[in-house]
Design an enzyme around this catalytic site. Structure first.
Site, mmCIF file in Angstrom:
data_model
loop_
_atom_site.group_PDB
_atom_site.id
_atom_site.type_symbol
_atom_site.label_atom_id
_atom_site.label_comp_id
_atom_site.label_asym_id
_atom_site.label_seq_id
_atom_site.Cartn_x
_atom_site.Cartn_y
_atom_site.Cartn_z
ATOM 1 N N ARG A 15 0.895 -1.112 -0.112
ATOM 2 C CA ARG A 15 -0.106 0.042 -0.133
ATOM 3 C C ARG A 15 0.881 1.356 0.080
ATOM 4 N NH1 ARG A 15 -3.352 -1.561 5.468
ATOM 5 N NH2 ARG A 15 -1.423 -2.682 5.939
ATOM 6 N N LYS A 75 1.964 1.721 7.540
ATOM 7 C CA LYS A 75 2.290 0.917 8.716
ATOM 8 C C LYS A 75 3.449 1.797 9.659
ATOM 9 C CE LYS A 75 1.109 -2.323 9.405
ATOM 10 N NZ LYS A 75 0.273 -2.732 10.264
ATOM 11 N N TYR A 94 -0.742 4.018 10.968
ATOM 12 C CA TYR A 94 -0.891 2.905 11.873
ATOM 13 C C TYR A 94 0.239 2.870 12.845
ATOM 14 C CZ TYR A 94 -5.201 1.714 9.235
ATOM 15 O OH TYR A 94 -6.615 1.756 8.845
ATOM 16 N N HIS A 96 -0.126 0.863 16.256
ATOM 17 C CA HIS A 96 -0.038 -0.280 17.160
ATOM 18 C C HIS A 96 0.940 -0.516 18.197
ATOM 19 C CE1 HIS A 96 -3.523 -1.619 14.569
ATOM 20 N NE2 HIS A 96 -2.538 -1.456 13.150
ATOM 21 N N GLU A 118 -5.297 4.048 14.089
ATOM 22 C CA GLU A 118 -6.142 3.160 14.699
ATOM 23 C C GLU A 118 -6.988 3.666 16.149
ATOM 24 O OE1 GLU A 118 -2.022 2.158 16.506
ATOM 25 O OE2 GLU A 118 -2.936 2.657 14.564
ATOM 26 N N ASP A 270 -1.994 -7.410 15.001
ATOM 27 C CA ASP A 270 -1.411 -6.297 15.204
ATOM 28 C C ASP A 270 -1.475 -5.852 16.495
ATOM 29 O OD1 ASP A 270 -0.491 -5.411 12.541
ATOM 30 O OD2 ASP A 270 -2.820 -4.841 11.876
#
Length: 370
Positions: A15, A75, A94, A96, A118, A270
């Site tokens: 992505r 990411k 993101y 995490h 998130e 994740d």
């Protein structure tokens, strides 16, 4: 503001954080956009498309990190990217953090303003930037599970929907949120027998209303989880506690009672995974066995479908990126409490309460820092 979009370097992460359409919107608003050469290729976007809307192409990632005030990614930053981040730089991606103390430590040491997709909430309390990738991952989970149930791929040799005279596979979905709902749609649509477990009775009522007798619902407790696992051919882990480590609903001892060759797809990886035996895998090496049970725990599942995933993600993230670029961090976050919930690190402080609790690091209320 100068907005940078580097090429993703996580294993098989295809992505990109910004589409040419998104770049066009930022440029039209008066911002400068810098995109690393080749960043969009695996999602089907060429450098020429970015240049055509006014973005500049940087030959290497280093230039993007050195020049951009706001970094838009998909990411969490990998070690070379963490090393390139500088104090006060805005990272929008993101993260995490809860199961990742090393990344958290680096972001704090570099004093990065890190905003996690998130943990951002909308006015209704939902997670608008997590939702599109949860939809992709949930739907993928049923397809991936069906693939690995094939015996040449390590599974029990079962067709998810069965055939006349032969019962379908039993799919157990742990969690009835966005991931779970989308996994159920596909699994039930393929003809599988589906059981979903959740601790929220309103969620179970909602699922029962929309699927009726096409699924079974169980209130989630240890006894019901054990009962479901014994019957399962495919288990989909779809548990989420926003910002926190996922609870380990499936314990190692439970695996010995599961069918040999059954499949676990832990979408919660994740956040550390909801299965005790989960460890993150990659698209290059996605599965492993524990006690005869096949585990699939790829930490960036939607990266396998980059065209669909990038477009869906940018639809959700671009309005927030526009706010950050147009108003700056302080004004954009203080104007929207849900957006403020996305701030995970700021000026060397951890500002996400669930992550702080999971990691054992002191929490600082971001409103005292902005």
């Amino acid at each position: 503001m100068r907005v940078g979009c580097p090429k993703e370097i996580k294993n098989n992460e295809n992505r990109v954080g910004l589409t040419p359409g998104g770049a066009r919107s930022l440029v039209a608003a008066g911002h400068e956009v810098l995109v690393e050469s080749g960043a969009g290729e695996r999602s089907g976007f060429t450098d020429a498309e970015y240049e055509a809307v006014g973005a500049r192409i940087a030959p290497v990632a280093r230039q993007v990190f050195e020049q951009a005030e706001l970094i838009v990614k998909v990411k969490e930053p990998q070690p070379p990217e963490l090393a390139a981040l500088r104090p006060g730089q805005i990272l929008f991606t993101y993260l995490h953090l809860a199961p990742d103390p090393l990344q958290t430590k680096a972001l704090l040491e570099h004093e990065v303003t890190a905003i996690a997709y998130e943990t951002i909430r909308d006015a209704s309390g939902r997670l608008p930037l997590l939702t599109p990738m949860s939809e992709v991952a949930g739907r993928m989970a049923a397809h991936v599970g069906a693939f690995y149930l094939q015996q040449p791929n390590g599974g029990r040799g079962m067709l998810l929907g069965g055939v006349p005279g032969v019962p379908p596979a039993h799919v157990v979905v742990l969690g009835g949120g966005v991931v779970g709902l989308n996994a159920i749609k596909v699994a039930a649509g393929m003809g599988a027998r589906v059981t979903v477990l959740d601790k929220s009775l309103p969620t179970l009522r909602y699922l029962d209303d929309i699927f009726g007798n096409r699924i079974e619902t169980l209130w989630s407790n240890e006894a019901h989880v054990e009962q479901a696992l014994v019957q399962a051919d495919l288990v989909i882990g779809a548990v989420l506690i926003p910002g926190a480590a996922a609870p380990r609903l499936v314990q190692r001892r439970m695996l010995k009672d599961m069918k040999p060759g059954c499949v676990i797809v832990d979408v919660a990886v994740d956040q550390g995974g909801c299965v005790e035996t989960t460890r993150p895998t990659t698209h290059a090496d996605p599965v492993y066995f524990v006690d005869g049970v096949l585990h699939y725990a790829v930490a960036n599942m939607p990266g396998a479908l980059p065209r669909t995933s990038t477009l869906a993600l940018t639809n959700a993230t671009l309005p927030y990126a526009m706010q950050l670029a147009g108003r700056g961090v302080k004004d954009a976050l203080l104007a929207d409490p849900g957006f403020l919930a996305g701030l995970n690190t700021y000026r060397g402080k951890l500002t996400c309460a669930p992550a702080a609790e999971s990691l054992g690091i002191p929490y600082t209320d971001p409103r005292t820092l902005l």
